[in-house]
Motif scaffolding. Structure first.
Motif, PDB file in Angstrom:
ATOM      1  N   LEU A  25       0.828  -1.206   0.000  1.00 30.62           N
ATOM      2  CA  LEU A  25       0.000   0.000   0.000  1.00 30.62           C
ATOM      3  C   LEU A  25       0.862   1.257   0.000  1.00 30.62           C
ATOM      4  O   LEU A  25       0.610   2.212  -0.756  1.00 30.62           O
ATOM      5  CB  LEU A  25      -0.940  -0.010   1.206  1.00 30.62           C
ATOM      6  N   ARG A  26       1.889   1.265   0.830  1.00 27.03           N
ATOM      7  CA  ARG A  26       2.792   2.423   0.874  1.00 27.03           C
ATOM      8  C   ARG A  26       3.483   2.627  -0.475  1.00 27.03           C
ATOM      9  O   ARG A  26       3.669   3.763  -0.925  1.00 27.03           O
ATOM     10  CB  ARG A  26       3.833   2.224   1.968  1.00 27.03           C
TER      11      ARG A  26
ATOM     12  N   SER B 185      -5.063  -6.580  13.760  1.00 25.55           N
ATOM     13  CA  SER B 185      -3.864  -5.755  13.674  1.00 25.55           C
ATOM     14  C   SER B 185      -3.683  -5.147  12.291  1.00 25.55           C
ATOM     15  O   SER B 185      -3.305  -3.975  12.164  1.00 25.55           O
ATOM     16  CB  SER B 185      -2.638  -6.593  14.051  1.00 25.55           C
ATOM     17  N   LEU B 186      -3.941  -5.903  11.225  1.00 22.43           N
ATOM     18  CA  LEU B 186      -3.740  -5.373   9.884  1.00 22.43           C
ATOM     19  C   LEU B 186      -4.707  -4.235   9.586  1.00 22.43           C
ATOM     20  O   LEU B 186      -4.315  -3.176   9.073  1.00 22.43           O
ATOM     21  CB  LEU B 186      -3.891  -6.481   8.837  1.00 22.43           C
ATOM     22  N   LEU B 187      -5.986  -4.407   9.926  1.00 26.88           N
ATOM     23  CA  LEU B 187      -6.963  -3.343   9.686  1.00 26.88           C
ATOM     24  C   LEU B 187      -6.602  -2.096  10.486  1.00 26.88           C
ATOM     25  O   LEU B 187      -6.674  -0.968   9.984  1.00 26.88           O
ATOM     26  CB  LEU B 187      -8.368  -3.820  10.048  1.00 26.88           C
ATOM     27  N   ARG B 188      -6.221  -2.298  11.722  1.00 21.92           N
ATOM     28  CA  ARG B 188      -5.855  -1.163  12.573  1.00 21.92           C
ATOM     29  C   ARG B 188      -4.612  -0.464  12.026  1.00 21.92           C
ATOM     30  O   ARG B 188      -4.533   0.779  11.999  1.00 21.92           O
ATOM     31  CB  ARG B 188      -5.609  -1.651  14.001  1.00 21.92           C
ATOM     32  N   SER B 189      -3.643  -1.253  11.568  1.00 22.91           N
ATOM     33  CA  SER B 189      -2.407  -0.669  11.042  1.00 22.91           C
ATOM     34  C   SER B 189      -2.668   0.163   9.795  1.00 22.91           C
ATOM     35  O   SER B 189      -2.032   1.204   9.590  1.00 22.91           O
ATOM     36  CB  SER B 189      -1.402  -1.781  10.735  1.00 22.91           C
ATOM     37  N   VAL B 190      -3.573  -0.308   8.927  1.00 21.22           N
ATOM     38  CA  VAL B 190      -3.912   0.449   7.720  1.00 21.22           C
ATOM     39  C   VAL B 190      -4.458   1.820   8.090  1.00 21.22           C
ATOM     40  O   VAL B 190      -4.107   2.844   7.480  1.00 21.22           O
ATOM     41  CB  VAL B 190      -4.928  -0.335   6.861  1.00 21.22           C
ATOM     42  N   LEU B 191      -5.331   1.863   9.084  1.00 21.96           N
ATOM     43  CA  LEU B 191      -5.969   3.122   9.459  1.00 21.96           C
ATOM     44  C   LEU B 191      -5.046   4.040  10.251  1.00 21.96           C
ATOM     45  O   LEU B 191      -5.262   5.259  10.275  1.00 21.96           O
ATOM     46  CB  LEU B 191      -7.225   2.836  10.284  1.00 21.96           C
ATOM     47  N   GLU B 192      -4.020   3.482  10.881  1.00 26.35           N
ATOM     48  CA  GLU B 192      -3.154   4.288  11.731  1.00 26.35           C
ATOM     49  C   GLU B 192      -1.831   4.658  11.071  1.00 26.35           C
ATOM     50  O   GLU B 192      -1.094   5.508  11.589  1.00 26.35           O
ATOM     51  CB  GLU B 192      -2.873   3.525  13.036  1.00 26.35           C
ATOM     52  N   ASP B 193      -1.522   4.047   9.937  1.00 24.71           N
ATOM     53  CA  ASP B 193      -0.252   4.313   9.280  1.00 24.71           C
ATOM     54  C   ASP B 193      -0.190   5.775   8.831  1.00 24.71           C
ATOM     55  O   ASP B 193      -1.130   6.287   8.207  1.00 24.71           O
ATOM     56  CB  ASP B 193      -0.090   3.399   8.067  1.00 24.71           C
ATOM     57  N   PRO B 194       0.879   6.488   9.127  1.00 25.24           N
ATOM     58  CA  PRO B 194       0.953   7.923   8.785  1.00 25.24           C
ATOM     59  C   PRO B 194       0.760   8.217   7.293  1.00 25.24           C
ATOM     60  O   PRO B 194       0.173   9.227   6.938  1.00 25.24           O
ATOM     61  CB  PRO B 194       2.359   8.311   9.249  1.00 25.24           C
ATOM     62  N   LEU B 195       1.248   7.336   6.430  1.00 25.97           N
ATOM     63  CA  LEU B 195       1.114   7.565   4.997  1.00 25.97           C
ATOM     64  C   LEU B 195      -0.250   7.162   4.462  1.00 25.97           C
ATOM     65  O   LEU B 195      -0.749   7.730   3.488  1.00 25.97           O
ATOM     66  CB  LEU B 195       2.202   6.789   4.246  1.00 25.97           C
ATOM     67  N   LEU B 196      -0.893   6.198   5.121  1.00 25.45           N
ATOM     68  CA  LEU B 196      -2.132   5.626   4.605  1.00 25.45           C
ATOM     69  C   LEU B 196      -3.389   6.171   5.269  1.00 25.45           C
ATOM     70  O   LEU B 196      -4.497   5.983   4.747  1.00 25.45           O
ATOM     71  CB  LEU B 196      -2.111   4.100   4.787  1.00 25.45           C
ATOM     72  N   ALA B 197      -3.247   6.821   6.387  1.00 28.02           N
ATOM     73  CA  ALA B 197      -4.402   7.156   7.210  1.00 28.02           C
ATOM     74  C   ALA B 197      -5.452   8.000   6.494  1.00 28.02           C
ATOM     75  O   ALA B 197      -6.645   7.885   6.794  1.00 28.02           O
ATOM     76  CB  ALA B 197      -3.940   7.870   8.487  1.00 28.02           C
ATOM     77  N   ASP B 198      -5.044   8.858   5.554  1.00 24.97           N
ATOM     78  CA  ASP B 198      -6.032   9.708   4.884  1.00 24.97           C
ATOM     79  C   ASP B 198      -6.491   9.136   3.539  1.00 24.97           C
ATOM     80  O   ASP B 198      -7.278   9.763   2.833  1.00 24.97           O
ATOM     81  CB  ASP B 198      -5.487  11.118   4.672  1.00 24.97           C
TER      82      ASP B 198
END
Length: 668
Positions: free
Chosen positions: A308-309, A340-353
């Motif tokens: 994704l990144r 964890s994966l769903l949470r990480s997607v939403l919290e990742d600084p590059l992916l969050a928006d």
């Protein structure tokens, strides 16, 4: 980003792969043609499952692949075979498409080296990260689902060499079409490298959809002959036109399939880690494709996040759509919205928006998870699809369900105090009948797929006006066009994000094939020259009206009460006589008529009335009057359209204007 894969520096290339079960790993380096293996070098264990080696003197674009050895015990999930060349899971480019060959699935000791059958990964330096701009797309907009190859294969204005590629999407003729439709974002069906299912080549068929990936980052050379740069440039052109790009990605399974499938990458590196297994050691099959990626394992989670990144950093995409998304949230086989994966997607600084859209079902235990993904994930809403089809098919007692779907499906998404809909409303998608076929075929016709019409859904909630398939009279043709218009109008009148599949705006047909994944031919290729331009014009008018009326693009739930700045309720549900629907009306199985009246935020805002007449009989509707205002038709009710000759089975849009404003607009 991970240190796995091939990292190019001026002095050479570092190769790294991960396996917790392999005893030995090698990198095979090939000549510039990708044919002759010129070196085979063993990787060194670095701890925590990482095996790596720096090779001085190599430069991009070196062609390479991995090999792994260890126990060969398929009954225990171990498939090590050094004769199988494996594509790097972190490959960002490959030198040719995947081509299925039965020898790729041969057991250890029974076949020759598979290197001649396999594409080679290219060790390259990705372009400098793009300037990551905020997504253009916002919930409530129009998503346009695009099968990249089929979309332009027959487009007369696209140069022959460019047809069927990502670059074709940046052609001015395509941009003009997208802008005319008011598309907010194109959702590109899978563009990463995939392989045909093993039963297709003997039938002379090939996968036309791309939902059978092998590697997650490398683009399919047939769709992107210019590689990542081609995607990046196309995204930039679309963005300049005000159109975002959403990538449909498949992380739930790979083309390595079941135990009879080929060994291509993950299976040969560490099958027990990358794929989920049942307690007795068999591959879990929550996807219907033979294997299930173990998205709850940390190494898989990181691979997904890195992918994704990669596409945000190097292509600047607005977001992603996830196929069979409950797999991404399964922890030891059980769906967990807090995985964890769903949470990480939403919290990742590059992916969050980024825009995140899920298909909220798979075929595993408790696989239907509509409404259960965490906010702000948007979700494909098949309840919307089915209820709208049922209403226009003429099923009894559907008025209440229709109203709920029009209003954003609060019964599904108003959980835990959520105030806005996360619904992605759609009538038809790539999987299933086209919009035109919904009103022309009561049953599927998948004979061309070579499975004796056994594949695909049997319950399509479709109907036919007259003889199934081809229209046998002008009256039948008009009736089908009228029903398509009604379905499109319902979609554009619905709150929440809406999705239209490419070609449905001009009557594309697959002749009743509701599972055309194997039809890379005129069955799925859009026929631009034969398109219904009247229907296309109507879709454009609907989109323009939706953009002009903010109440339709809203995603917040309606309350039936006035807003703080208005004395008019935000929604009113009326009968054809203008009275409020009561309990008897809502429960009347013979009611096929409904009026939805939406108000603006301020007292001076005119209301929008959307009139649904699901009856084949004409009917006079009465709208509520307000002093100083009058009702006028919107341009979406163009009286020159032939479908206006058909009474009933219609959706009419009326806008409330101040009387003096309406009279001024009527002056020549």
């Amino acid at each position: 980003m991970s240190s796995l894969g091939a990292t190019v520096i001026s002095e050479g290339i570092r190769f790294a792969a991960w396996s917790s079960t392999a005893r030995r790993l090698w990198v095979s380096v090939f000549d510039d043609a990708g044919i002759r293996e010129i070196d085979r070098l063993e990787l060194r264990p670095e701890g925590d499952g990482v095996h790596a080696l720096f090779v001085a003197g190599l430069a991009e674009p070196t062609r390479y692949g991995f090999r792994a050895d260890g126990d060969y015990a398929p009954e225990k999930g171990l498939w090590f075979d050094p004769d199988k060349l494996l594509v790097d899971p972190y490959a960002v480019a490959i030198d040719r498409p995947y081509v299925y060959d039965w020898r790729l699935a041969q057991r250890r000791g029974m076949g020759a080296d598979t290197a001649p059958l396999m594409p080679k990964a290219l060790a390259i330096t990705p372009p400098e990260p793009a300037t990551v701009l905020p997504p253009l797309f916002r919930p409530g907009g129009l998503v346009y689902e695009v099968p990249v190859r089929a979309f332009t294969m027959l487009h007369p204005e696209i140069p022959q060499h460019q047809r069927g590629t990502i670059a074709a999407l940046s052609h001015p003729a395509i941009i003009d079409h997208l802008k005319k439709l008011g598309v907010d974002a194109v959702e590109l069906m899978p563009i990463t490298a995939s392989i045909d299912e093993r039963h297709l080549p003997p039938l002379g068929l090939r996968n036309a959809w791309g939902y059978n990936p092998v590697t997650f980052m490398a683009l399919d050379p047939r769709l992107a002959p210019g590689g990542l740069a081609e995607l990046r440039e196309t995204v930039a052109v679309l963005r300049k036109a005000g159109i975002g790009v959403i990538l449909d990605l498949v992380f739930n399974h790979t083309g390595e399939s079941d135990r009879l499938g080929p060994t291509l990458s993950l299976r040969g590196l560490d099958n027990p880690t990358y794929y989920r297994h049942t307690p007795d050691g068999r591959l879990a099959n929550d996807t219907g494709t033979g294997n299930t990626v173990a998205c709850d394992h940390p190494i898989v989670r990181e691979l997904v996040l890195d992918t994704l990144r990669h596409f945000v950093n190097h292509a600047g995409v607005d977001g992603f759509r996830f196929d069979l998304a409950p797999i991404l949230g399964r922890v030891e086989g059980v769906f967990d919205a807090n995985a964890s994966l769903l949470r990480s997607v939403l919290e990742d600084p590059l992916l969050a928006d980024r825009v995140m859209i899920v298909e909220p079902w798979d075929i595993g235990p408790d696989g239907y998870q509509l409404g259960n993904f965490p906010s702000p994930f948007l979700e494909w809403n098949d309840r919307y699809r089915d209820d709208v089809r049922r209403f226009w098919r003429g099923d009894a007692g559907m008025v209440g369900a229709l109203a709920t779907r029009l209003a954003g499906s609060s019964d599904i998404f108003a959980k835990a105090g959520q105030q806005a809909s996360r619904s992605v409303n759609f009538i038809a998608a790539h999987d299933g009948m086209t919009l035109a076929d919904i009103v022309a075929y009561e049953r599927k016709h998948n004979e061309a797929n070579g499975e004796q019409n056994r594949d695909g859904h049997d319950d399509n909630l479709s109907w036919n006006n007259g003889i199934e398939g081809d229209a046998d009279s002008n009256d039948v043709s008009k009736a089908r066009l009228n029903d398509q218009r009604a379905l499109l109008a319902t979609l554009f009148a619905s709150r929440g994000t809406i999705m239209l599949t490419a070609g449905d705006e001009f009557g594309r047909t697959q002749k009743g094939n509701n599972n055309a994944y194997a039809q890379d031919n005129e069955t799925t290729w859009l026929n631009w020259e034969a398109r219904d331009q009247l229907l296309e014009r109507y879709a454009a008018l609907l989109s323009a009206m939706r953009r002009a009326e903010p109440s339709l693009g809203e995603i917040r739930f309606l309350t039936g009460q006035p807003s703080e700045r208005s004395d008019v309720p935000d929604i009113a549900w009326l009968t054809e006589t203008g009275t409020t629907l009561d309990e008897v009306d809502w429960n009347d199985p013979e009611r096929y008529r409904l009026v939805m009246v939406l108000s603006g935020e301020r007292p001076d805002d005119g209301r929008l009335a959307v009139i649904f007449n699901g009856d084949r009989r004409a009917c006079v509707f009465t709208l509520p009057s307000r002093e100083g205002f009058m009702w006028v038709p919107t341009e979406a009710n163009d009286t020159t359209d032939i479908s206006r000759q058909v009474s009933g089975r219609a959706v009419i849009f009326m806008i409330e204007r101040r009387a003096e404003q309406s009279r001024t607009q009527e002056k020549p």
